[in-house]
Design a protein around this motif. Structure first.
Motif, mmCIF file in Angstrom:
data_model
loop_
_atom_site.group_PDB
_atom_site.id
_atom_site.type_symbol
_atom_site.label_atom_id
_atom_site.label_comp_id
_atom_site.label_asym_id
_atom_site.label_seq_id
_atom_site.Cartn_x
_atom_site.Cartn_y
_atom_site.Cartn_z
ATOM 1 N N PHE A 47 13.125 4.885 10.927
ATOM 2 C CA PHE A 47 12.602 3.600 10.485
ATOM 3 C C PHE A 47 11.751 3.784 9.236
ATOM 4 O O PHE A 47 10.893 4.670 9.195
ATOM 5 C CB PHE A 47 11.720 2.979 11.572
ATOM 6 N N PHE A 57 5.584 9.713 13.602
ATOM 7 C CA PHE A 57 5.348 9.659 12.166
ATOM 8 C C PHE A 57 5.985 10.861 11.471
ATOM 9 O O PHE A 57 5.873 12.001 11.925
ATOM 10 C CB PHE A 57 3.845 9.643 11.904
ATOM 11 N N ASN A 88 3.372 -0.549 4.627
ATOM 12 C CA ASN A 88 1.958 -0.852 4.874
ATOM 13 C C ASN A 88 1.520 -1.832 3.796
ATOM 14 O O ASN A 88 1.639 -1.552 2.602
ATOM 15 C CB ASN A 88 1.098 0.407 4.765
ATOM 16 N N TYR A 102 9.382 6.856 10.151
ATOM 17 C CA TYR A 102 9.205 7.257 11.541
ATOM 18 C C TYR A 102 10.558 7.646 12.119
ATOM 19 O O TYR A 102 11.593 7.099 11.751
ATOM 20 C CB TYR A 102 8.609 6.108 12.367
ATOM 21 N N TYR A 122 0.830 -1.208 0.000
ATOM 22 C CA TYR A 122 0.000 0.000 0.000
ATOM 23 C C TYR A 122 0.856 1.246 0.000
ATOM 24 O O TYR A 122 0.588 2.202 -0.715
ATOM 25 C CB TYR A 122 -0.916 0.030 1.232
ATOM 26 N N PHE A 171 8.111 -2.871 10.093
ATOM 27 C CA PHE A 171 9.169 -1.887 10.250
ATOM 28 C C PHE A 171 10.523 -2.476 9.883
ATOM 29 O O PHE A 171 10.801 -3.659 10.121
ATOM 30 C CB PHE A 171 9.226 -1.401 11.701
ATOM 31 N N GLY A 172 11.382 -1.619 9.331
ATOM 32 C CA GLY A 172 12.765 -1.986 9.120
ATOM 33 C C GLY A 172 13.511 -1.933 10.436
ATOM 34 O O GLY A 172 12.958 -1.551 11.475
ATOM 35 N N GLY A 187 -4.445 -6.727 3.430
ATOM 36 C CA GLY A 187 -5.814 -6.237 3.522
ATOM 37 C C GLY A 187 -6.107 -5.471 4.789
ATOM 38 O O GLY A 187 -6.977 -4.625 4.824
ATOM 39 N N TYR A 188 -5.408 -5.763 5.849
ATOM 40 C CA TYR A 188 -5.663 -5.086 7.103
ATOM 41 C C TYR A 188 -4.531 -4.152 7.489
ATOM 42 O O TYR A 188 -4.310 -3.877 8.657
ATOM 43 C CB TYR A 188 -5.905 -6.107 8.215
ATOM 44 N N GLN A 189 -3.849 -3.642 6.471
ATOM 45 C CA GLN A 189 -2.823 -2.624 6.708
ATOM 46 C C GLN A 189 -1.775 -3.070 7.715
ATOM 47 O O GLN A 189 -1.441 -2.332 8.630
ATOM 48 C CB GLN A 189 -3.472 -1.329 7.202
ATOM 49 N N LYS A 190 -1.288 -4.252 7.535
ATOM 50 C CA LYS A 190 -0.195 -4.699 8.400
ATOM 51 C C LYS A 190 1.009 -3.787 8.154
ATOM 52 O O LYS A 190 1.322 -3.444 7.022
ATOM 53 C CB LYS A 190 0.176 -6.142 8.066
ATOM 54 N N VAL A 191 1.656 -3.381 9.210
ATOM 55 C CA VAL A 191 2.801 -2.494 9.100
ATOM 56 C C VAL A 191 4.041 -3.243 9.554
ATOM 57 O O VAL A 191 4.089 -3.751 10.673
ATOM 58 C CB VAL A 191 2.613 -1.231 9.953
ATOM 59 N N TYR A 194 4.522 9.620 4.571
ATOM 60 C CA TYR A 194 3.938 8.427 3.954
ATOM 61 C C TYR A 194 3.880 8.636 2.448
ATOM 62 O O TYR A 194 3.443 9.684 1.982
ATOM 63 C CB TYR A 194 2.537 8.196 4.504
#
Lengths: 110, 115
Positions: A87, A45, A91, A35, A30, A100-101, A94-98, A48
């Protein structure tokens, strides 16, 4: 699954420009977020990108190339207070899993 | 101040014990995320809830569990604690669960030390 790569450490001089790169592998992409986290603090934040191109917010800009699975954060006119970890985060799903590096520790020196 | 609150700020306990971490999201946010951050490590996504329902699971151990209550606050339960569970635990909230931009707002974290 998802994976992200970014440099672990970067050092730059006060007043200079620094670019922090991030490459990612994911499905159902997405967008790419950035961050900032100061030592002992909570992530906050910064930006994006969902579409290709450059987004500018003050001294900070973020770039995304979806075809290259690549993005970067550009910090201009560096200040000592910019010393922090940065970081990138993907995103996806379907459920906007995030995801992170590992984070890039930026040290700004005089 | 992000508007996300977490309690307690610090927690010291012994191996084998069980603790509960609490998070209150920003007013109006329906999604809650839990992350673990060990020393000099990135943020490991544990679990996400949306309006009381579990929506995504990351690298959450079976000894860990979470829930989101009708008033939208969330609790993360850590049991049979091990030394390696010592970490900063962050909660984050966001307004949406799918689709477009989703900024996450992080709480100040709970620093857990297992001795």
């Amino acid at each position: 699954g998802q994976s992200l790569e970014q440099p672990s450490e970067v050092t730059a001089v006060e007043g200079a420009i620094v670019q922090i790169n991030c490459t990612y592998q994911t499905s159902g992409f997405y967008g790419l977020s950035w961050y900032q986290q100061h030592d002992g603090g909570a992530p906050t934040f910064l930006s994006y990108n969902a579409l290709d191109g450059l987004e500018e917010t003050g001294r900070f800009s973020s770039f995304l190339s979806r075809s290259d699975s690549y993005g970067y954060l550009l910090l201009q006119e560096l200040q000592m207070k910019d010393s922090a970890s940065y970081f990138c985060a993907v995103n996806s799903g379907g459920y906007q899993k995030v995801t992170f590096g590992i984070g890039t520790k930026l040290q700004v020196i005089p | 101040d992000s508007g996300v609150t977490q309690t307690p700020k610090h927690l010291i306990t012994a191996t084998g014990q069980r603790v509960t971490l609490r998070c209150s999201p920003r007013s109006g946010d329906l999604s809650v995320y839990w992350y673990q951050q060990s020393l000099d490590q990135g943020l490991q996504f544990l679990i996400q809830y949306y309006n009381g329902e579990e929506r995504a699971k990351g690298n959450i151990l079976e000894r860990f569990s979470a829930q989101q209550f009708p008033d939208l606050h969330s609790e993360l339960n850590l049991s049979s604690l091990e030394l390696g569970d010592s970490a900063l635990y962050f909660c984050a909230s966001s307004a949406r669960t799918s689709g477009m931009e989703e900024t996450q707002y992080f709480g100040p974290g709970t620093r857990l030390l297992v001795l």
